[in-house]
Design a protein around this motif. Structure first.
Motif, PDB file in Angstrom:
ATOM      1  N   SER A   4      10.733   4.935   4.655  1.00  0.00           N
ATOM      2  CA  SER A   4      10.144   4.921   3.145  1.00  0.00           C
ATOM      3  C   SER A   4       9.061   3.795   2.949  1.00  0.00           C
ATOM      4  N   ILE A   5       9.308   2.477   3.468  1.00  0.00           N
ATOM      5  CA  ILE A   5       8.363   1.507   3.180  1.00  0.00           C
ATOM      6  C   ILE A   5       7.316   1.703   3.819  1.00  0.00           C
ATOM      7  N   VAL A  42       3.695   1.781   1.974  1.00  0.00           N
ATOM      8  CA  VAL A  42       2.501   0.956   2.531  1.00  0.00           C
ATOM      9  C   VAL A  42       1.195   1.827   2.920  1.00  0.00           C
ATOM     10  N   TRP A  43       1.478   2.981   3.676  1.00  0.00           N
ATOM     11  CA  TRP A  43       0.416   3.993   3.936  1.00  0.00           C
ATOM     12  C   TRP A  43      -0.248   4.565   2.532  1.00  0.00           C
ATOM     13  N   SER A  44       0.466   4.861   1.579  1.00  0.00           N
ATOM     14  CA  SER A  44       0.207   5.588   0.544  1.00  0.00           C
ATOM     15  C   SER A  44      -0.856   4.713  -0.302  1.00  0.00           C
ATOM     16  N   CYS A  76      10.463   7.809  -2.891  1.00  0.00           N
ATOM     17  CA  CYS A  76      10.895   6.710  -1.735  1.00  0.00           C
ATOM     18  C   CYS A  76      11.052   5.628  -2.284  1.00  0.00           C
ATOM     19  N   VAL A  77      10.684   4.852  -3.269  1.00  0.00           N
ATOM     20  CA  VAL A  77      11.054   3.714  -3.791  1.00  0.00           C
ATOM     21  C   VAL A  77      12.636   3.588  -4.137  1.00  0.00           C
ATOM     22  N   ARG A  78      12.950   4.696  -4.767  1.00  0.00           N
ATOM     23  CA  ARG A  78      14.319   4.694  -5.026  1.00  0.00           C
ATOM     24  C   ARG A  78      15.341   4.804  -3.900  1.00  0.00           C
ATOM     25  N   TRP A  79      14.949   5.569  -3.061  1.00  0.00           N
ATOM     26  CA  TRP A  79      15.766   5.782  -1.797  1.00  0.00           C
ATOM     27  C   TRP A  79      15.793   4.056  -1.155  1.00  0.00           C
TER      28      TRP A  79
END
Length: 404
Positions: A96-97, A101-103, A117-120
């Motif tokens: 997720s992290i 960062v890629w996004s 992704c942040v929630r997970w």
């Protein structure tokens, strides 16, 4: 909240808690350390982890054997706990992290995907226990050191690097900084001195945004918002009662069964502490005593006292109560040491009637105690302590005026 520069922190003037921490070159460091962490995990599962030799019989295990041996012997729940703690949750967190960062440099990525992704990532973070597992390995090695010759494989050192890099990645990720990168800055609201709730404002506990109290979902992260966590005290109390009930069989029944030359000997949690103490392994005995006995009881006692304070507040400083809550929330996962010790010894010591170790019936009870106390700490809303503190001060001030 002001815009922070690289390396700056924002601390609450009311309780001294750090609200936001902006690390220098955070995206680059997270990307490089996260990829290195995944590489170390691949190395940790690719080579022999530990070698165990006694009376001319040798056995070499890998990190995956810790999981497969438990599943092969029918300990499905314990195997699921080990797989989640060692592989599933860390991989979800790292994946997720790294995706987030890629996004940051690819604006065409769907915002909903980034928010999920942040929630997970934030949900999984409290359940990362690879550092606790590493301490459990060291405790297990001390327990069998006098019975066999232990050799540390290449994967053991790779696993140590994996633990260090994962912990470093976690320290670089700040929740509110991450939401700022994903969803942009939250709307600023002017808050006068006093309680923001009385001024018609509500704070999202998930991303830190401040909104008017007529909202039911955060406009920034989409999470449900509320002035205070619904049924916080009743949920926390119910979980503590369940944990206290499960704590009884966790200490009465054996947590581990050892077979040596055909004879099976059960061992309880306190029995393991006494055994390590008799072997003069005093530091390890104290670690097990604190992690498996003191911490669970201390968590139950401290959370029960905090619940009591929400109904009948004393004149103790509320800031100290909140620090007690944060400490209780922080140390809870370290009670998993004994569970990991049993899992490691079970996978390592499997030599038939010559010597074998199996989990006892207390393992699942003790695991449930740890999970229930962690959930109890998560369900408790420390803002209730500040509410009672304000009410107590108002009553005290009214009484002082009457006396005058």
């Amino acid at each position: 909240m002001p815009d922070l520069q690289s390396g700056e922190r924002l601390r609450c003037t009311h309780c001294d808690h750090i609200l936001v921490s902006v690390h220098a070159y955070a995206p680059r460091r997270i990307l490089s350390i996260g990829i290195s962490c995944l590489l170390m995990l691949v190395l940790a599962i690719s080579f022999p982890f530990l070698s165990f030799a006694t009376n001319g019989v040798e056995r070499s295990v890998t990190l995956i054997d810790t999981l497969t041996v438990l599943l092969g012997q029918g300990y499905l729940i314990l195997g699921a706990v080990i797989s989640l703690a060692l592989f599933v949750f860390p991989l979800v967190y790292l994946g997720s992290i790294l995706f987030l960062v890629w996004s940051f440099h690819h604006s065409n990525v769907l915002d909903n995907a980034r928010r999920y992704c942040v929630r997970w990532l934030l949900v999984v973070q409290p359940w990362l226990m690879v550092d606790v597992f590493l301490v459990g390995i060291l405790v297990a090695l001390v327990k069998v050191n006098g019975l066999a010759d232990i050799t540390l494989g290449l994967s053991f050192w790779a696993f140590c690097g994996y633990v260090v890099l994962l912990l470093k990645t976690v320290t670089l990720v700040d929740k509110r900084w991450l939401w700022h990168q994903v969803a942009g800055a939250a709307m600023n609201h002017a808050v006068d001195k006093g309680n923001a709730q009385s001024q018609g404002l509500i704070g999202c506990h998930f991303c830190g945004a401040v909104l008017s109290n007529d909202h039911r979902h955060c406009q920034r992260c989409g999470h449900s918002i509320y002035t205070r966590r619904p049924r916080s005290l009743s949920t926390t109390l119910a979980l503590l009662i369940a944990a206290l009930v499960m704590y009884i069989p966790a200490n009465v029944f054996p947590i581990m069964q050892t077979t040596f030359l055909g004879n099976t000997e059960p061992s309880t949690i306190m029995g393991g502490v006494f055994l390590l103490w008799s072997l003069e392994s005093y530091p390890v005995a104290l670690v097990i005593l604190v992690a498996s006995v003191v911490i669970p009881l201390a968590k139950i006692a401290s959370l029960s006292w905090l619940i009591w304070q929400c109904y009948f507040p004393s004149r103790h400083l509320t800031k100290q109560k909140v620090k007690l809550y944060r400490l209780t929330e922080l140390v809870g996962r370290w009670s998993m040491i004994d569970v990991f010790v049993v899992a490691i010894l079970t996978s390592m010591v499997q030599m038939g009637n010559l010597m074998a170790i199996y989990p006892g019936p207390a393992v699942l009870s003790f695991t449930s105690v740890i999970i229930l106390t962690m959930l109890a700490a998560m369900s408790f809303d420390p803002r209730l302590l500040w509410d009672k503190d304000r009410q107590a001060n108002d009553l005290y001030n009214k009484g002082a005026k009457r006396e005058r």
